[in-house]
Design an enzyme around this catalytic site. Structure first.
Site, PDB file in Angstrom:
ATOM      1  N   PRO A 105      70.344  16.803  42.113  1.00 15.22           N
ATOM      2  CA  PRO A 105      71.110  17.672  42.803  1.00 15.22           C
ATOM      3  C   PRO A 105      71.411  18.898  41.990  1.00 15.22           C
ATOM      4  O   PRO A 105      70.871  19.660  41.774  1.00 15.22           O
ATOM      5  CB  PRO A 105      72.824  16.905  41.541  1.00 15.22           C
ATOM      6  CG  PRO A 105      71.883  16.092  40.795  1.00 15.22           C
ATOM      7  CD  PRO A 105      70.236  15.927  40.813  1.00 15.22           C
ATOM      8  N   GLY A 151      71.801  22.159  41.077  1.00 17.39           N
ATOM      9  CA  GLY A 151      72.391  23.208  40.123  1.00 17.39           C
ATOM     10  C   GLY A 151      72.210  22.749  38.802  1.00 17.39           C
ATOM     11  O   GLY A 151      72.650  23.018  37.884  1.00 17.39           O
ATOM     12  N   CYS A 152      71.770  21.722  39.309  1.00 20.15           N
ATOM     13  CA  CYS A 152      70.640  20.355  37.927  1.00 20.15           C
ATOM     14  C   CYS A 152      69.625  21.170  37.775  1.00 20.15           C
ATOM     15  O   CYS A 152      68.364  21.327  38.335  1.00 20.15           O
ATOM     16  CB  CYS A 152      71.084  19.162  38.283  1.00 20.15           C
ATOM     17  SG  CYS A 152      70.761  18.129  37.029  1.00 20.15           S
ATOM     18  N   VAL A 153      69.308  21.524  36.141  1.00 22.28           N
ATOM     19  CA  VAL A 153      68.420  22.195  35.668  1.00 22.28           C
ATOM     20  C   VAL A 153      67.200  20.960  34.827  1.00 22.28           C
ATOM     21  O   VAL A 153      67.955  20.247  34.381  1.00 22.28           O
ATOM     22  CB  VAL A 153      67.638  23.578  35.217  1.00 22.28           C
ATOM     23  CG1 VAL A 153      68.693  24.861  36.278  1.00 22.28           C
ATOM     24  CG2 VAL A 153      69.641  23.339  33.516  1.00 22.28           C
TER      25      VAL A 153
END
Lengths: 98, 111, 121
Positions: free
Chosen positions: B107, B109-111
Site C-alpha cells: 500500500p 504510504g506503508c513503510v
C-alpha cells in the site's frame, strides 16, 4: 499569499493562470518569468492590469542575467535574494505555478 | 528481483516478496506466499484476500490499513472491521502481509 | 481539533505526459493518514486528470484514474475544479469521474488564500 512564477509567459500559461485566479497578495517573477515584467513584452499590459489587485515583484539577479536590468516595467518592485526570502516569510502561504 | 516456484511455474517477485506481475496471481501462489509468511489460510483469511483483490480491481490501489479496516467493517460486518481482527489474521499487518498474499503492491504510504 | 491544518494540493498538469499527476495523488494518499483538512484543486490541464474513460493499455502505462474514486474512502471529500479551466477544455461535470465542486476563478483564489499549506503540482 505569495504567488511565484518561473516560466516565460510566451511559452507557458502559468502567469495567465495565476493572474486569472489570484485576487490579491504578492506575485513574484523569477527565472524565465522575469521577462513578463520588461517593457515591450506582450504580457506587460496584463501585468499592469493585475497591479491593481496584487503587488508585483521581480527577482533582479534573474533580470540582470538575461540583459533586462534596464528594461523593468514601471510599478514592478525589484528584489534581491534577501527580498525573495522576506516575501516567503511575510506571506502566510505560497503557491508555485510550476 | 527474485523468483518463487509454485507447481513448477516460476513467478517473479521484488526484493520484499511482492509479485511483480499482478496478473500472474492465483490461489496456489497465494497459498505459497502465505506458507512462507507462516500463515495458515482459513476462510476468514480468504475473505480479506478476496476483498483486497476486489478493492484493487476497482480502484487500482492497495488500500491503507485504516481504509481497509473501515471498508471491511462495512462489507463483512462491524466485528471484522477492527485492527484486532485483521492483525489477528495477519500479524505483520493487513496492509503489508495480506496485500503480499493477495498479489497486490505494497500500500502507498506503508513503510 | 486545533492542530488541524488546511492543506491544498493544486493540480495543474495533465496525466501521463509528466509524472506530476501521479506523484500528487500518491502524496495525497499518504497525507490522508495524518487527519488534516485536505483539499484537492484541479486547475488548467489538471482537470484532465479527472476525465472519465481513460484507457492506457495502448501506452503501456498504469491507469491511475480509478484511484480518484477511492479518495472518499480516505475521507478526502473536498475536490474543486475551476470553471474556466473545465470549460476551456470542452468538459462539463458529467465528463468527470468523481463528484466535484465547481468554483469561479475568484472563489478559487479565495480558497487558496485560506490555506495553511499549498502544495503545487
Amino acid at each position: 499569499m505569495l504567488h511565484i512564477i518561473n516560466k516565460s509567459p510566451l511559452t507557458n500559461g502559468a502567469l495567465d493562470s495565476c493572474l486569472r485566479v489570484a485576487q490579491s497578495g504578492d506575485i513574484l517573477l523569477i527565472e524565465d518569468a522575469v521577462v513578463a515584467a520588461t517593457t515591450g513584452n506582450a504580457s506587460a499590459a496584463k501585468l499592469k492590469e493585475a497591479m491593481g489587485r496584487c503587488k508585483v515583484y521581480v527577482l533582479q539577479p534573474d533580470l540582470d542575467a538575461r540583459g533586462f536590468g534596464d528594461r523593468l516595467l514601471e510599478g514592478v518592485s525589484p528584489v534581491d535574494y534577501g527580498g525573495f526570502v522576506e516575501l516567503t516569510a511575510s506571506n502566510k502561504n505560497c503557491q508555485s505555478w510550476l | 528481483m527474485a523468483n518463487i516456484e509454485v507447481d513448477g511455474k516460476s513467478y517473479e517477485t521484488d526484493e520484499e516478496g511482492y509479485l511483480v506481475d499482478l496478473t500472474t496471481w492465483n490461489a496456489d501462489v497465494a497459498n505459497y506466499i502465505a506458507k512462507v509468511e507462516n500463515i495458515d489460510m482459513t476462510e476468514q483469511h480468504w475473505e480479506v484476500i478476496n476483498f483486497l483483490r476486489e478493492y484493487f480491481e476497482e480502484y487500482q490501489i492497495a488500500p491503507a490499513v485504516r481504509v481497509l479496516t473501515k471498508a471491511i467493517g462495512k462489507k463483512l460486518g462491524a466485528d471484522k472491521g477492527t485492527s484486532e481482527y485483521l492483525y489477528g489474521l495477519f500479524p505483520y499487518g493487513p496492509g503489508k502481509q495480506a496485500c503480499k498474499i493477495a498479489g497486490l503492491p505494497k500500500p502507498t504510504g506503508c513503510v | 481539533m486545533s492542530d488541524m491544518k488546511k492543506f491544498m494540493f493544486v493540480n495543474r498538469k495533465a496525466p501521463y505526459g509528466t509524472i506530476y499527476a501521479l506523484e500528487s495523488l500518491e502524496v495525497v494518499l499518504i497525507t490522508a493518514a495524518f487527519d488534516q483538512d485536505v483539499s484537492l484543486v484541479f486547475l488548467d490541464d489538471g482537470v484532465y486528470q479527472l476525465k472519465k474513460g481513460q484507457q492506457t493499455k495502448g501506452i503501456e502505462t498504469k491507469n491511475f484514474s480509478p484511484a480518484y474514486r477511492a479518495l472518499e474512502g480516505y475521507d478526502i471529500e473536498k475536490l474543486y475544479v475551476e470553471k474556466e479551466s473545465m470549460e476551456a477544455r470542452g468538459l462539463s461535470e458529467e465528463d468527470l469521474l468523481v463528484d466535484v465542486t465547481v468554483l469561479s476563478r475568484a472563489e478559487m483564489g479565495e480558497l487558496m488564500d485560506q490555506q495553511d499549506v499549498v502544495l503545487s503540482f
